[in-house]
Structure formats: C-alpha cells, structure tokens
Design an enzyme around this catalytic site. Structure first.
Site, PDB file in Angstrom:
ATOM      1  N   THR A  49      33.673  14.999  -8.300  1.00 48.69           N
ATOM      2  CA  THR A  49      33.814  13.813  -7.462  1.00 48.69           C
ATOM      3  C   THR A  49      34.039  12.565  -8.300  1.00 48.69           C
ATOM      4  O   THR A  49      34.656  11.603  -7.837  1.00 48.69           O
ATOM      5  CB  THR A  49      32.572  13.649  -6.567  1.00 48.69           C
ATOM      6  OG1 THR A  49      32.352  14.868  -5.852  1.00 48.69           O
ATOM      7  CG2 THR A  49      32.735  12.510  -5.579  1.00 48.69           C
ATOM      8  N   TYR A 136      26.777  25.554 -12.032  1.00 49.31           N
ATOM      9  CA  TYR A 136      27.588  25.121 -10.884  1.00 49.31           C
ATOM     10  C   TYR A 136      28.682  26.145 -10.632  1.00 49.31           C
ATOM     11  O   TYR A 136      29.570  26.348 -11.465  1.00 49.31           O
ATOM     12  CB  TYR A 136      28.169  23.740 -11.198  1.00 49.31           C
ATOM     13  CG  TYR A 136      29.087  23.121 -10.174  1.00 49.31           C
ATOM     14  CD1 TYR A 136      29.180  23.575  -8.864  1.00 49.31           C
ATOM     15  CD2 TYR A 136      29.877  22.023 -10.533  1.00 49.31           C
ATOM     16  CE1 TYR A 136      30.020  22.973  -7.945  1.00 49.31           C
ATOM     17  CE2 TYR A 136      30.720  21.412  -9.622  1.00 49.31           C
ATOM     18  CZ  TYR A 136      30.791  21.891  -8.333  1.00 49.31           C
ATOM     19  OH  TYR A 136      31.639  21.291  -7.442  1.00 49.31           O
ATOM     20  N   LYS A 164      23.850  25.079  -8.452  1.00 51.07           N
ATOM     21  CA  LYS A 164      24.595  24.384  -7.404  1.00 51.07           C
ATOM     22  C   LYS A 164      25.556  25.375  -6.776  1.00 51.07           C
ATOM     23  O   LYS A 164      26.506  25.844  -7.424  1.00 51.07           O
ATOM     24  CB  LYS A 164      25.361  23.183  -7.968  1.00 51.07           C
ATOM     25  CG  LYS A 164      26.189  22.454  -6.905  1.00 51.07           C
ATOM     26  CD  LYS A 164      27.002  21.295  -7.490  1.00 51.07           C
ATOM     27  CE  LYS A 164      27.886  20.661  -6.427  1.00 51.07           C
ATOM     28  NZ  LYS A 164      28.726  19.563  -6.957  1.00 51.07           N
ATOM     29  N   ILE A 207      23.649  18.635  -3.690  1.00 48.91           N
ATOM     30  CA  ILE A 207      24.460  17.710  -4.482  1.00 48.91           C
ATOM     31  C   ILE A 207      25.649  17.376  -3.597  1.00 48.91           C
ATOM     32  O   ILE A 207      26.485  18.233  -3.318  1.00 48.91           O
ATOM     33  CB  ILE A 207      24.864  18.315  -5.830  1.00 48.91           C
ATOM     34  CG1 ILE A 207      23.609  18.543  -6.678  1.00 48.91           C
ATOM     35  CG2 ILE A 207      25.836  17.396  -6.566  1.00 48.91           C
ATOM     36  CD1 ILE A 207      23.863  19.207  -8.019  1.00 48.91           C
TER      37      ILE A 207
END
Length: 299
Positions: A49, A136, A164, A207
């Site tokens: 992001t 992740y 994540k 998240i």
C-alpha cells in the site's frame, strides 16, 4: 527480543508524494498521528500500500524513520520484504536500526521459490535480525503460496511472531490457525473483506487498507469481533462493505489514495506505473465517502 502484540487494527500506510513524486514527510507524519488518535493498534509503513516497489532503499528507510518519529505509543511494523533474500535482509537490518518495532516480510515474488526456499528465506532473516517478524502471504501479488506446513514450521522460530493472511482461502487460513494454536504466534487478516470471518475463527486483527479511510469504524469492528459482540461486528462489516469493495476496483493503493485525497488527508499523487483512479470510479467512491460521513459514528 521485545514482544509484538498483533491484536487490533494496523493500517497499511500509503506513502504520500508531492506533485514531483518526492516523499511528502509532512503528510506522512500527519497520517500517522491521525490514525493513532483514532485508536489503531499500530501502523505498517513501506508495504504494498505504501508503493514500496517504487521506493529506493534509502527512501524506504526514510519512510520508516519518519513513521517511527511520528508514532507516539503504537508499534511500527516496517515492510522489508523482497524477492532477494540478501536484499530483504539488508532492508530488515536497516529498519531495525531506524527504530522499527517489527517487520512485515512479503514472501519472495516473481522467482516463485519452492517451499524449501521460502522456509530458508524467512529463517535466514529471522536468524539475523532480532525483531519480531510477520510472514506475509499474498499469492495474488507474489505468484506463489506459502503452505500451512511451511507456516507451522516458521511459527516455532522465536523471532517469527505472526502471519498476515491474504490468500483469500479461508480453509487454508483456518488450518494455519489450527496448526499454530500451541505456539506464541498470531494470525491477522490481510484482506479487509475477510476481517470479520477470520476473527471469528481465531485471527487477532487486520493489517488494513480500509482503516486508512475509516479507522474508527475498523477499530470498532475488530473490537466487537474479538469481544464476541457479533451483531455489532456484522453491522460495521456491512457498513464498511461498499467502501471495502470500492477500494479494490483498481490496483491498491490507487483507490485508497483517491479516497484520502477526497477527505483532504494526502495528495493523490502516485508513482508510475500506477496511474490515477479512472473517472468512472470517482463518483461511486465519493458517494460512499459522503454516505459514511453522514452516518452515525462508530462505535
């Protein structure tokens, strides 16, 4: 090693740029302070992001330093992943030196290693950097999936604190939660639409992209889910659902930057190859933002 509690909402921060696409550190500091005031549990700079793929290594660390400086009492989990183990290790060490409280490490992308390679990648970083680390898994961006078996092996490492989950596969994520239930290891959602379902099966938070725009409602949703107030959690899930859908009509972070710009928080500037939100998506996004602004506030 300091402990890292992954309970709650951790916005995946955007990286604000000025009109020359230089990092706008003033806006970045303001974003951290705005989100902290809204009650988030921590912040995650320099991830997908945050347009990390277009940041130089020095810029990457500058972003982390700014966020660490701006955060008052919440942890900073710095994105330091790479498809090169040596590069991820260097970024992780530099992030630790910059004061990060934890690391978020996307699995190696593009080169698509085998599970043995993924295991060695994470173990090499965890052995070398004395910070809590979050694995992740986002196959849609990386081109490979981390198996539950691999995650369960990584979960036994003292420096690997969590996972994540952004595969979109609830059955697989459920298996990870089951396999890691007996070790100090937390699973968080990496997909905003699945925050409530995953909290219902044992995840401890998210998240989040949506939390950049609606931090208080996202915090209230997770709080309600984790305390067993499912009717309120469902209500907030459905309230946020139109925004959640709209923030992914184009590649993240294109829509979230447009939403933050519409709210007056950051400039909409993106670095190429990302381009501004298409005209046909702007009116629907603005209508949703107006609807949320006029709705009763959370909680």
């Amino acid at each position: 090693m300091t402990q890292l509690d992954l309970t709650g909402v951790f916005p995946a921060l955007v990286t604000p740029f000025d009109t020359r696409t230089a990092i706008d550190h003033t806006q970045l500091r303001a974003e951290v302070r705005r989100l902290e005031a809204a009650g988030v549990a921590g912040v995650v700079p320099a991830g997908s992001t945050g347009e990390s793929a277009t940041l130089s290594h020095d810029e990457h660390i500058e972003v982390i330093e700014t966020v660490v400086d701006a955060a008052d009492s919440i942890p900073v989990i710095a994105g330091t992943g790479s498809n090169s183990t040596d590069e991820a290790l260097e970024l992780s060490q530099r992030a630790a030196d910059a004061g990060a409280d934890g690391l978020l490490l996307i699995s190696p992308y593009y080169n698509r290693p085998e599970q043995s390679g993924i295991l060695e990648h994470y173990e090499a970083i965890a052995d070398a950097v004395e910070l809590p680390q979050v694995v992740y898994n986002v196959p849609g961006r990386t081109g490979s999936n981390i198996s539950p078996e691999t995650i369960s092996m990584l979960a036994t490492h003292p420096n690997i604190a969590g996972y994540k989950a952004a595969s979109g596969d609830v059955a697989q994520i459920s298996e990870v939660i089951r396999r890691t239930a007996d070790v100090p290891f937390q699973v968080v959602s990496g997909d905003d639409p699945l925050t409530l379902p995953l909290c219902a099966i044992g995840a401890t938070g998210v998240i989040s992209v949506v939390a950049n725009v609606e931090p208080a409602r996202t915090v209230a949703l997770v709080d309600a889910a984790l305390t067993g107030d499912l009717p309120h959690a469902r209500e907030l899930h459905h309230t946020l659902a139109p925004l959640t859908e709209q923030l992914f009509v184009e590649s993240n972070p294109i829509p979230v930057k447009a939403a933050l710009a519409a709210r007056g928080h950051v400039d909409e500037t993106l670095r190429r190859p990302l381009t501004p939100l298409a005209a046909e998506h702007r009116d629907p996004l603005h209508r949703i933002l107006e609807s949320l602004a006029s709705a009763p506030s959370a909680p």
